[in-house]
Write an enzyme that holds these catalytic residues in place. Structure first.
Site, PDB file in Angstrom:
ATOM      1  N   HIS A  98       0.809  -1.224   0.000  1.00  0.00           N
ATOM      2  CA  HIS A  98       0.000   0.000   0.000  1.00  0.00           C
ATOM      3  C   HIS A  98       0.847   1.281   0.000  1.00  0.00           C
ATOM      4  O   HIS A  98       0.549   2.246   0.712  1.00  0.00           O
ATOM      5  CB  HIS A  98      -0.956  -0.004   1.181  1.00  0.00           C
ATOM      6  CG  HIS A  98      -2.053  -1.029   1.074  1.00  0.00           C
ATOM      7  ND1 HIS A  98      -2.474  -1.553  -0.127  1.00  0.00           N
ATOM      8  CD2 HIS A  98      -2.814  -1.642   2.043  1.00  0.00           C
ATOM      9  CE1 HIS A  98      -3.449  -2.426   0.094  1.00  0.00           C
ATOM     10  NE2 HIS A  98      -3.669  -2.492   1.385  1.00  0.00           N
ATOM     11  N   HIS A 123      -9.776   1.999   0.492  1.00  0.00           N
ATOM     12  CA  HIS A 123      -9.676   0.842   1.392  1.00  0.00           C
ATOM     13  C   HIS A 123     -10.766   0.860   2.463  1.00  0.00           C
ATOM     14  O   HIS A 123     -10.501   0.587   3.635  1.00  0.00           O
ATOM     15  CB  HIS A 123      -8.291   0.807   2.034  1.00  0.00           C
ATOM     16  CG  HIS A 123      -7.826  -0.570   2.398  1.00  0.00           C
ATOM     17  ND1 HIS A 123      -8.469  -1.356   3.336  1.00  0.00           N
ATOM     18  CD2 HIS A 123      -6.778  -1.304   1.959  1.00  0.00           C
ATOM     19  CE1 HIS A 123      -7.829  -2.505   3.466  1.00  0.00           C
ATOM     20  NE2 HIS A 123      -6.795  -2.500   2.629  1.00  0.00           N
ATOM     21  N   GLU A 155     -11.327  -3.816  -2.742  1.00  0.00           N
ATOM     22  CA  GLU A 155     -10.413  -2.814  -3.287  1.00  0.00           C
ATOM     23  C   GLU A 155     -10.274  -3.006  -4.805  1.00  0.00           C
ATOM     24  O   GLU A 155      -9.622  -3.947  -5.254  1.00  0.00           O
ATOM     25  CB  GLU A 155      -9.048  -2.946  -2.610  1.00  0.00           C
ATOM     26  CG  GLU A 155      -9.107  -2.911  -1.091  1.00  0.00           C
ATOM     27  CD  GLU A 155      -7.966  -3.679  -0.465  1.00  0.00           C
ATOM     28  OE1 GLU A 155      -6.793  -3.367  -0.744  1.00  0.00           O
ATOM     29  OE2 GLU A 155      -8.245  -4.639   0.297  1.00  0.00           O
TER      30      GLU A 155
END
Length: 355
Positions: free
Chosen positions: A108, A182, A320
């Site tokens: 991420h 997210h 996601e």
């Protein structure tokens, strides 16, 4: 739309914007991380609940960002959503090294991704919509990524309880980019027990299996005959404890599915979630080739959420929309390379409803 102060990060003011429509839907967005802090919608009886996980105060987000196991509640993820193997990739013959923060891989965007940045906000008003345009300029070399990247994410709420997320980015040098949101969903309500009885449908006949560190092997495997088959509505908890290597590695679902779309990049349905207890539904549409389904496996009861309740394993699920994990190291996957003069553009829609 209204706005209010929501604290500071290193001297930078953080604001919370509230977007509401005439159909009982209210979304609160923070300029810190572009985070969806709460999203309230009615159930089949008209009772309104917050259906996303988050924190009541800015300190909650700041504190968890410093700890191992950041859940990234509701945040914009970048520069690269999901994992890059060993934090390393080569682009146009040049090797790049990113910080590693997850089993020896970069997750991420690294140790301080877009989820920890204060974005610049501009309210948007349409005829029957209300929106918030957010922008962040990531300097060249931030978290090891080449090129200065200008990212713009616009949230738009309409009268049909659709939250549209439009992502755009440009760069001054070749780079890689993969943005997503997210949010964790619990359609029974943020403080409800869990999501294992939610029924999930994924418009995907294949998924990308991973190794023991959750990096894709490069294979596109069929879901048929496996616990990864959600081509028909299936309770999330129905097979989550199956003796399957992929579920054991992730301690539940934490994988990328390849959406059934061929080379088409139009808006298509990727997922649908239904909660039998409240009748609430969530339909996810996207222009992206993949979707990561994560069943909240690493929530362990140590996080106290917006409503004052502890988040335990399975308290929420994330969907996601994205390009595939580790794409810079898999030329067979859809490319995540962005060059100067090009515009990265993707759209994802969260459609809330009742059934």
């Amino acid at each position: 739309m209204t706005s209010e102060p929501f604290g500071q990060v290193d001297g930078a003011a953080v604001s919370r914007y509230t977007l509401s429509n005439g159909r009982g839907m209210t979304v609160r967005i923070l300029t810190y991380g572009g985070t969806i802090q709460s999203l309230e919608v009615p159930d089949r009886r008209g009772h309104v609940d917050n259906v996303v996980l988050g924190f009541a105060t800015l300190d909650g987000y700041l504190d968890i960002a410093k700890k191992k196991g950041n859940p990234y509640f509701g945040a914009i993820i970048g520069r690269y959503a999901n994992r890059i193997a060993k934090g390393a990739f080569t682009l146009n013959g040049t090797a790049h090294q990113l910080p590693v923060n997850n089993n020896g891989n970069s997750l991420h965007g690294g140790t301080a991704g877009f989820d920890q940045k204060v974005w610049q906000a501009t309210p948007q008003q349409g005829g029957d919509t209300v929106g918030l345009k957010l922008q962040y300029v990531s300097p060249s070399g931030e978290m090891g990524y080449p090129g200065a990247l200008t990212a713009t994410v616009t949230y738009t709420l309409d009268q049909t309880n659709r939250l549209n997320i439009d992502y755009q980015a440009s760069t001054d040098a070749p780079t890689v980019v993969n943005l997503t949101n997210h949010s964790y969903w619990n359609l029974a309500g943020e403080s409800a027990l869990g999501i294992y009885d939610h029924r999930l449908t994924l418009n995907a006949d294949r998924y990308t299996p991973t190794d023991s560190t959750q990096i894709p092997t490069g294979q596109l495997a069929p879901v048929k005959g496996t616990p990864m088959d959600f081509t028909a509505p299936t309770a999330i908890g129905a097979r989550i404890t199956a003796n399957d290597p992929q579920l054991l590695t992730g301690q539940g679902y934490d994988l990328n599915w390849a959406i059934n779309r061929g080379d088409d990049t139009s808006l298509a349905q990727a997922a649908k979630v239904e909660d039998p207890s409240t009748g609430r539904t969530l339909t996810v549409l996207t222009t992206e080739p993949g979707i990561q389904f994560y069943s909240g496996n690493f929530l362990d009861g140590t996080i106290i959420g917006t409503g004052g309740h502890a988040y335990r394993q399975g308290a929420g699920l994330a969907l996601e929309t994205q390009h595939f994990p580790d794409s810079p190291n898999h030329p067979e996957f859809p490319s995540t390379t962005l060059n100067p003069g090009q515009t990265y553009h993707q759209t994802t829609v969260f459609q809330l409803g009742v059934g």
